[in-house]
Design an enzyme around this catalytic site. Structure first.
Site, short mmCIF file in Angstrom:
data_model
loop_
_atom_site.label_atom_id
_atom_site.label_comp_id
_atom_site.label_asym_id
_atom_site.label_seq_id
_atom_site.Cartn_x
_atom_site.Cartn_y
_atom_site.Cartn_z
N LYS A 214 0.51 -1.01 -0.55
CA LYS A 214 0.00 -0.24 -0.37
C LYS A 214 0.54 1.04 -0.17
O LYS A 214 0.77 2.15 -1.17
CB LYS A 214 -1.36 0.08 0.96
N CYS A 268 -3.42 10.78 2.06
CA CYS A 268 -2.08 9.88 1.00
C CYS A 268 -0.84 10.27 1.27
O CYS A 268 -0.22 9.84 1.61
CB CYS A 268 -3.52 9.06 0.21
N1 LIG Z 1 -9.27 9.34 2.17
C1 LIG Z 1 -9.09 7.82 1.19
O1 LIG Z 1 -9.29 8.36 0.52
C2 LIG Z 1 -8.25 7.13 1.65
C3 LIG Z 1 -7.68 5.65 0.11
C4 LIG Z 1 -6.61 4.99 1.08
C5 LIG Z 1 -6.40 4.64 2.60
N2 LIG Z 1 -7.37 5.56 3.69
C6 LIG Z 1 -6.57 5.12 4.41
O2 LIG Z 1 -7.82 5.06 5.23
C7 LIG Z 1 -7.62 5.20 6.48
C8 LIG Z 1 -8.74 6.27 6.92
O3 LIG Z 1 -9.16 7.33 6.41
P1 LIG Z 1 -10.60 8.31 5.99
O4 LIG Z 1 -10.42 9.64 5.25
O5 LIG Z 1 -11.57 6.54 5.94
O6 LIG Z 1 -10.02 8.99 7.11
P2 LIG Z 1 -11.38 9.74 8.43
O7 LIG Z 1 -10.61 10.80 8.67
O8 LIG Z 1 -12.19 10.50 6.87
O9 LIG Z 1 -12.44 8.99 9.20
C9 LIG Z 1 -11.80 8.33 10.31
C10 LIG Z 1 -12.89 8.10 11.17
O10 LIG Z 1 -12.72 7.71 12.87
C11 LIG Z 1 -13.12 7.84 13.30
N3 LIG Z 1 -12.35 7.90 15.22
C12 LIG Z 1 -10.98 7.65 14.64
N4 LIG Z 1 -10.44 7.59 15.89
C13 LIG Z 1 -11.95 5.92 16.34
C14 LIG Z 1 -11.71 5.63 17.07
N5 LIG Z 1 -10.96 5.70 18.57
N6 LIG Z 1 -12.99 4.53 17.16
C15 LIG Z 1 -14.20 4.84 16.53
N7 LIG Z 1 -13.82 6.18 15.77
C16 LIG Z 1 -12.15 6.48 15.20
C17 LIG Z 1 -13.44 9.57 13.11
O11 LIG Z 1 -13.73 10.59 13.73
C18 LIG Z 1 -14.14 9.76 11.67
O12 LIG Z 1 -15.11 9.66 11.61
C19 LIG Z 1 -6.73 6.34 7.11
O13 LIG Z 1 -5.35 5.60 7.39
C20 LIG Z 1 -5.88 6.78 5.59
O14 LIG Z 1 -4.59 6.83 4.98
C21 LIG Z 1 -8.13 7.05 3.05
#
Ligand SMILES: NC(=O)c1ccc[n+]([C@@H]2O[C@H](COP(=O)([O-])OP(=O)(O)OC[C@H]3O[C@@H](n4cnc5c(N)ncnc54)[C@H](O)[C@@H]3O)[C@@H](O)[C@H]2O)c1
Length: 428
Positions: A214, A268
């Site tokens: 990744k 990312c």
């Molecule tokens: N956004 C993208 O396009 C994308 C693409 C591929 C990978 N990722 C990866 O996926 C992961 C998530 O990214 P995202 O964009 O969805 O993040 P985001 O910030 O949109 O969502 C994360 C959510 O988790 C919640 N959260 C945090 N700690 C928590 C806990 N302990 N218990 C319950 N809820 C909790 C937050 O309030 C938030 O709503 C990251 O590691 C990111 O690198 C994201």
């Protein structure tokens, strides 16, 4: 467990309902599983339970209403409600700290919540992007907290997410997926689970390989964009148009140079190269340098603007500058790590006034015309479709001084009567 996955009676908890977690929860619920979304932000929980999505994504509203209406998906902030389930999928954010080290506090807190809730035999999946070796470390944390033995009493997998915002529901189904298990059985179980909606190819490996895969994907893109940006710097030295040169170079059957521009943003790409090298604790020159080059691009745009101001003898502190675009990419409202914001921070305080307009995000002004009225310079920082068909002759008539800086190769031909500069286009 296998049987419960096959007949879709396994109960699934998705931890973190953001850009990745909410669509993933919706997909499993649509596939027929009972899904509970666990989220620490109460306002997000309330919104989701009323059938309203808190993120912008095509198709999300209809799909969410369907699964909330049928009772297949509900959200909660109460850890009591997620006890004793078969599957836990962690989708929390993994950002960087101010000093560019990974901030794994959200992940650790989510893993602790899971350890307190899970039962013997549960499958724990980490979808978040994490530094290499993290899944093994998190498995140890669960062992310490529960007394369960990883691979025997519970299964654990890293299943990275590769979707692109704006295409999430298509890509969740059709992208290929990797399942990195702490044991082969863990990977096999996760593959079976995701096959309930994934139609792309699936591959199994160990968790450290999948973590590295990744991170390599995004580092590949970041380094290649940095190379294209370095070519843009060179193009300024030689007075040529880098986009013409790239188009010609890309006619070579084995060359595909990326696109230079005002910078790299989003959640990312700016962070994943740091996650890749961090656990190795060594200085990886190329990857770090690529990050520095890409982070420096808003400053190149600033230099182009200030050079242009010089040619019309306008001191920067008197200039009214209109920035078109705040999002980090075209036709999106996502401003996370946006180079437009970095550019604005770089010029604020040095120029007389900064105005902004973005059709998806908002800004200080409500339209291109309002932002450009009486302005001295316009800087294009995002390649929104709206900016590709602007009538520069008419807009130039509204401006006090006609300076156009193109940070995203949106304007094909420099318009008549403008001092025009673009990243990688002609002399500095
Ligand atoms: N956004 C993208 O396009 C994308 C693409 C591929 C990978 N990722 C990866 O996926 C992961 C998530 O990214 P995202 O964009 O969805 O993040 P985001 O910030 O949109 O969502 C994360 C959510 O988790 C919640 N959260 C945090 N700690 C928590 C806990 N302990 N218990 C319950 N809820 C909790 C937050 O309030 C938030 O709503 C990251 O590691 C990111 O690198 C994201």
């Amino acid at each position: 467990m296998e049987e419960k996955i096959e007949n879709r009676t396994a109960e699934i908890v998705v931890i973190g309902l953001g850009y990745i977690g909410l669509p993933t929860a919706i997909m499993f619920a649509t596939a027929g599983f009972n899904v509970i979304g666990y989220e620490i932000r109460r306002e997000v929980v309330d919104k989701i339970n009323s059938g309203e999505a808190h993120i912008v994504e095509p198709e999300i509203d209809e799909l969410l209403q369907g699964v909330v209406g049928s009772g297949k998906l509900r959200a909660t902030s109460d850890p009591e409600e997620i006890k004793d389930r078969e599957v836990y999928i962690i989708c929390v954010q993994t950002p960087l700290n101010g000093d560019k080290t990974p901030n794994l506090s959200y992940l650790e807190s989510a893993v602790k919540t899971v350890a307190k809730a899970m039962r013997k035999g549960s499958l724990v999946v980490i979808e978040s992007t994490v530094p290499p070796l993290t899944t093994v470390r998190m498995a140890k944390l669960i062992e310490e907290m529960t007394g369960f033995k990883a691979g025997e009493d519970f299964h654990m997998v890293h299943a990275p997410e590769r979707v692109m915002p704006g295409r999430i529901f298509k890509e969740l189904v059709y992208n290929s997926r990797i399942f990195g298990g702490i044991t082969p059985e863990s990977a096999e179980l996760a593959e079976k689970l995701y096959r309930s909606f994934v139609k792309g190819q699936t591959f199994k490996t160990n968790s450290t390989v999948s973590e590295v895969v990744k991170l390599m994907e995004n580092t590949f893109r970041d380094v290649n964009i940095a190379l294209a940006n370095e070519f843009a710097y060179l193009a300024h030295q030689y007075g040529i148009d880098v986009f013409e040169a790239i188009e010609l170079a890309n006619t070579h059957p084995r060359v595909r140079i990326h696109t230079p521009g005002i910078g790299v943003g989003g959640h990312c790409l700016p962070k994943d190269p740091h996650l890749l090298v961090w656990p190795a604790r060594e200085d990886f020159g190329l990857i770090r340098l690529a990050r520095e080059i890409n982070d420096g691009m808003p400053l190149l745009a600033k230099d182009l603007l200030f050079e242009a101001l010089k040619t019309v003898n306008l001191p920067p502190e008197k200039a009214v500058v209109a920035v078109l675009g705040l999002a980090y990419k075209g036709d999106s409202d996502d401003t996370r790590n946006s180079p437009a914001k970095a550019f604005i921070e770089a010029i604020e305080g040095d120029v007389g006034e900064v105005r902004t307009y973005d059709p998806f995000v908002g800004g200080t002004h409500g339209s291109v015309e309002e932002a450009l009225n009486g302005a001295d310079a316009v800087v294009i920082a995002t390649d929104h479709s709206e900016f590709k068909s602007l009538d520069w002759e008419r807009l130039g008539g509204l401006m006090r001084t006609r300076i156009l800086i193109d940070g995203r190769h949106v304007v094909e031909e420099p318009p008549e009567g403008f001092v025009f500069k673009g990243i990688g286009r002609g002399e500095y």
